[in-house]
Design a protein around this motif. Structure first.
Motif, PDB file in Angstrom:
ATOM      1  N   ARG A 174       0.827  -1.207   0.000  1.00 33.74           N
ATOM      2  CA  ARG A 174       0.000   0.000   0.000  1.00 33.74           C
ATOM      3  C   ARG A 174       0.858   1.253   0.000  1.00 33.74           C
ATOM      4  N   ARG A 175       1.935   1.216   0.789  1.00 33.78           N
ATOM      5  CA  ARG A 175       2.808   2.387   0.835  1.00 33.78           C
ATOM      6  C   ARG A 175       3.434   2.624  -0.543  1.00 33.78           C
ATOM      7  N   GLU A 176       3.943   1.543  -1.142  1.00 36.94           N
ATOM      8  CA  GLU A 176       4.561   1.689  -2.467  1.00 36.94           C
ATOM      9  C   GLU A 176       3.561   2.215  -3.487  1.00 36.94           C
ATOM     10  N   GLU A 177       2.350   1.669  -3.421  1.00 37.72           N
ATOM     11  CA  GLU A 177       1.331   2.088  -4.384  1.00 37.72           C
ATOM     12  C   GLU A 177       1.040   3.590  -4.248  1.00 37.72           C
ATOM     13  N   ARG A 178       0.963   4.045  -2.983  1.00 41.30           N
ATOM     14  CA  ARG A 178       0.754   5.481  -2.741  1.00 41.30           C
ATOM     15  C   ARG A 178       1.903   6.295  -3.310  1.00 41.30           C
ATOM     16  N   GLU A 179       3.135   5.844  -3.036  1.00 38.83           N
ATOM     17  CA  GLU A 179       4.304   6.597  -3.504  1.00 38.83           C
ATOM     18  C   GLU A 179       4.367   6.625  -5.034  1.00 38.83           C
ATOM     19  N   VAL A 180       4.086   5.473  -5.624  1.00 43.29           N
ATOM     20  CA  VAL A 180       4.151   5.369  -7.081  1.00 43.29           C
ATOM     21  C   VAL A 180       3.118   6.285  -7.722  1.00 43.29           C
ATOM     22  N   ARG A 181       1.937   6.297  -7.147  1.00 47.08           N
ATOM     23  CA  ARG A 181       0.860   7.144  -7.662  1.00 47.08           C
ATOM     24  C   ARG A 181       1.274   8.623  -7.555  1.00 47.08           C
ATOM     25  N   ALA A 182       1.844   8.982  -6.413  1.00 46.02           N
ATOM     26  CA  ALA A 182       2.251  10.376  -6.223  1.00 46.02           C
ATOM     27  C   ALA A 182       3.355  10.750  -7.207  1.00 46.02           C
ATOM     28  N   LEU A 183       4.303   9.812  -7.383  1.00 43.47           N
ATOM     29  CA  LEU A 183       5.396  10.078  -8.332  1.00 43.47           C
ATOM     30  C   LEU A 183       4.841  10.257  -9.745  1.00 43.47           C
ATOM     31  N   ALA A 184       3.894   9.387 -10.121  1.00 47.19           N
ATOM     32  CA  ALA A 184       3.320   9.457 -11.463  1.00 47.19           C
ATOM     33  C   ALA A 184       2.616  10.789 -11.671  1.00 47.19           C
TER      34      ALA A 184
END
Lengths: 277, 493
Positions: A135-145
């Motif tokens: 979940r943390r990675e998904e949040r970070e990836v989304r923010a980066l995108a």
């Protein structure tokens, strides 16, 4: 053909990429021969040359698509020649493609998020169970995108995120390719004809974008470009190739006026030819 | 408002985002605002159907799945008989297989024609582990042990098959995996007949038995399969929206670009192979337990074709599509054609529906229908006048065969000829001009009815293949992405 003396990387700056006596042959055909090329930290280097000069081949060797016949490719202190593409990308070299190669049937934001695969670690099981790391990675990836897409202002804004990539206009696809490359968080960005097929206004915009990429994101950039306005506008240094050989290197003005470059593009002056004979 | 305030030939300022007029609402107007507002331009079905469509789109994926699962679980209580329940079980097994195949084909874009071998591997593995086949007393592991063992073993087998084929793409991968699938059938037929039973298969397999519960009824397996299918679909949905799912689709779209974007292409392909194999093996174990026997022919090419038909019909790349496609294909394949009357309703109903939908104006439609009906009665009367045996429909034939369609006493040979002529006429029908098509349509429909009554209805095994083929052709023309699939564009390269 004699090459100009190699211009060293700007003083005091670390060399990011170094091609060392790089050669590549396809069967009997010499695509690149003994090519030396350096890109320093936060430097913008343009590669020019007529069609078939070997420009895209240089990119393909750097990114591991082709294995060099001899010579070495160094990224930072590490030799990357012969390593697989995805490892090279993870080390920090990202590229765009001359012929657009987006993930056409994925949404705009998924195109960008897919490029973070190598920097994320959640296993399939973690993803299925939506465990904390996933979940943390998904949040970070989304923010980066969202962040790299916002680099292009309104061009790839909000409502476009969920549209499939094939629905974008040509210029927006080129922008999306750059955004996708940025999502790998590169130190060196290879841009293969970023202004190809763009109208004058868009070409002007891409010139600014290349400058901003260096200034705001601190990446070194190696760019292949045919549009001399772009090359003149962005380059710290220009390298001219012909038949896989470096024929000139230096500032834009020096290279553009170099007799070998003029000859490669225009052929030789008839009178000159007559004199030789 | 003008998009080019400076006029189309004015200075070449990029038409960037423009402000909405003050006081107006709605999204900001951009250069390609037309794209931005595509939601507002979407066309919905008229009246309450459109409302249902909107509601359906608004609710999330898991309520939809839960509702579908509940509906599936409630079906038997509507009074499904033993035969319908068996069709349901077969359909659910194929649905599970199609959902698993979707990982490999729909997401990772690997044309795997050996997929059914993993299904067979799971079934045979369960058959060996939970039966009296091995040793004097047998192994008789409870299902709670043998199921996970087989699923994990299938994942390893998937990796083993994937390793040599990971660099193969397209046609090469298809052929190599097809060999693998055939090799599995040969293997079960010929190797260790004492253990695997050769062509006689393995019988006397334990039912699913764990925690003191033993599944012996078809209803029990039906509920088990509904639960397993719903859970599998949920798991795959969660996987699809994760980094793994994105990597699979990226590899499908463009492997070279995927590699340049940090995705380890070969590893991701292997993972897809293994995940697909796990789902297939899971389906295989339940299949073996429900059937209590397995034979090599259960895992041959016909099943592969069914699973692919289901996936293509439902829409490759869509989980819901794969499951729905399997249900549609299996109900048509297994359910409807068992009964000649039901099948007749379907056949004539489809012809009538097609005519109603496609023939315009209504005068042409009426003329064609009237002419066809008249032709039938006239032809029947003339044939009856010439020879009694020409219209001697067999016993038990319907009203149509006795009064309208000519069904001779010995229908086989004329039926076969009729079939050949029908195919020729159908080809002619699409070639000729509109006027001739209208005229030619009348005898073609009558001939179709003739072929149906004389040959197709008595040979369902052939008819259902033809029917599935016809449905796929219609699907390809009307909706190439499948029932639930997303429209796809091919890469430009």
């Amino acid at each position: 053909m004699s090459a100009e003396p190699v211009a060293p990387a700007p003083a005091g700056r670390e060399t990011v990429l170094a091609l060392d006596q790089l050669s590549l042959s396809f069967g009997g055909l010499r695509a690149l021969s003994e090519l030396d090329l350096q890109v320093a930290d936060r430097e913008i280097v343009s590669v020019i040359g007529p069609n078939g000069a070997g420009k895209t081949t240089v990119f393909n060797v750097i990114t591991g698509v082709y294995l060099p016949s001899s010579g070495d490719v160094r990224f930072g202190a590490e030799s990357i020649a012969g390593r697989p593409s995805h490892v090279i990308a993870r080390l920090g070299i990202a590229r765009t493609f001359q012929t657009l190669r987006l993930f056409q049937n994925m949404s705009v934001i998924e195109n960008v998020m897919a490029a973070t695969y190598g920097r994320t670690k959640a296993t399939p099981a973690e993803s299925i169970l939506r465990l904390p790391r996933a979940r943390r990675e998904e949040r970070e990836v989304r923010a980066l995108a969202e962040e790299v897409l916002s680099f292009f202002g309104q061009r790839l804004a909000g409502y476009r995120w969920d549209q499939p990539a094939y629905s974008l206009s040509y210029a927006n696809r080129r922008r999306l390719e750059i955004a996708r490359a940025l999502a790998t968080q590169p130190r060196l960005l290879l841009l293969d004809e970023p202004a190809a097929g763009m109208n004058p206004a868009e070409t002007h915009e891409i010139t600014e974008v290349i400058g901003r990429l260096r200034d705001e994101r601190g990446v070194a950039i190696l760019v292949i470009e045919h549009d001399m306005h772009v090359v003149a506008g962005v380059s710290d240094r220009v390298i001219a190739l012909d038949h896989g050989v470096k024929i000139a290197e230096g500032s834009f003005d020096a290279v553009a006026g170099h007799p070998a470059v003029v000859e490669a593009y225009m052929g030789r002056h008839p009178e000159e030819l007559a004199e030789e004979n | 408002m003008s998009v080019y305030p400076q006029g189309p030939l004015g200075p070449q300022e990029p038409p960037d985002i423009l402000e909405n007029p003050p006081g107006s609402r709605g999204p900001r107007l951009g250069a390609d605002e037309w794209v931005a507002r595509q939601e507002g331009r979407r066309e919905y079905l008229p009246s309450w159907l459109g409302e249902a469509q909107r509601v359906f789109e608004r609710i999330g994926w898991w309520p939809r799945l839960a509702v579908a699962g509940l509906a599936g679980a409630l079906l038997p209580s509507l009074g499904l008989g033993g035969f319908q329940l068996q069709v349901g079980i077969d359909a659910l097994v194929i649905a599970l297989l199609a959902v698993g195949l979707n990982i490999v084909v729909g997401w990772a874009g690997l044309l795997d024609l050996g997929y059914v071998a993993f299904f067979g591997f799971g079934a045979y593995g369960y058959a060996l582990l939970s039966s009296g086949q091995i040793g004097s007393a047998g192994i008789h592991l409870p299902a709670i042990v043998s199921l996970p063992v087989m699923v994990i073993a299938a994942a390893i087998l998937g990796l083993a098959v994937g390793l040599p084929s990971r660099r193969l793409i397209g046609d090469y991968l298809a052929i190599v995996t097809l060999f693998f699938g055939e090799a599995f059938v040969e293997f079960t037929n010929n190797v260790a007949p004492a253990k695997l039973g050769g062509p006689n298969g393995i019988t006397g397999i334990d039912p699913i038995r764990s925690f003191g519960i033993q599944l012996t009824t078809n209803a029990g397996y039906y509920y088990l399969l509904v639960i397993v299918l719903v859970i599998t679909m949920a798991v795959l949905r969660l996987l699809d929206t994760s980094r793994t799912g994105r990597a699979w689709r990226a590899v499908r779209e463009d492997p070279l670009a995927a590699a340049a974007m940090t995705i380890p292409v070969n590893r991701v392909k292997l993972l897809a192979f293994a995940c697909g194999a796990m789902v297939a093996a899971l389906a295989g174990t339940i299949f073996a337990a429900q059937q209590t026997s397995v034979f090599p022919t259960d895992f041959d090419t016909p099943i592969l074709i069914l699973v692919y038909a289901a996936l293509i019909l439902g829409g490759s790349g869509s989980i819901a599509g794969a499951a729905t496609g399997a249900l549609v294909v299996m109900v048509i394949y297994d359910g409807l054609l068992r009964n000649a009357t039901d099948a007749g309703f379907l056949f004539y109903g489809l012809i009538l529906l097609t005519l109603l939908a496609r023939l315009r104006p209504w005068r042409r439609l009426a003329a064609v229908l009237a002419a066809t009906v008249a032709l039938g009665f006239a032809a029947h009367a003339i044939a009856a006048a010439i020879s009694n045996s020409a219209v001697a429909a067999g016993p038990g034939s319907g009203w149509l065969a006795r009064h309208w369609v000519i069904v001779p006493a010995n229908p086989q040979t004329p039926g076969n000829w009729g079939f050949v002529i029908l195919v020729c006429m159908l080809i002619a029908l699409v070639q000729v001009s509109t006027r001739w098509r209208t005229i030619l349509m009348v005898p073609t429909i009558y001939l179709a009815a003739f072929v149906w009554e004389t040959r197709l209805v008595v040979e369902p095994s052939i008819t259902r293949q033809l029917l599935i083929g016809a449905i796929l052709i219609v699907m390809m023309i009307a909706r190439p992405q499948g029932l639930f699939g997303q429209r796809r564009v091919e890469a430009a390269l």
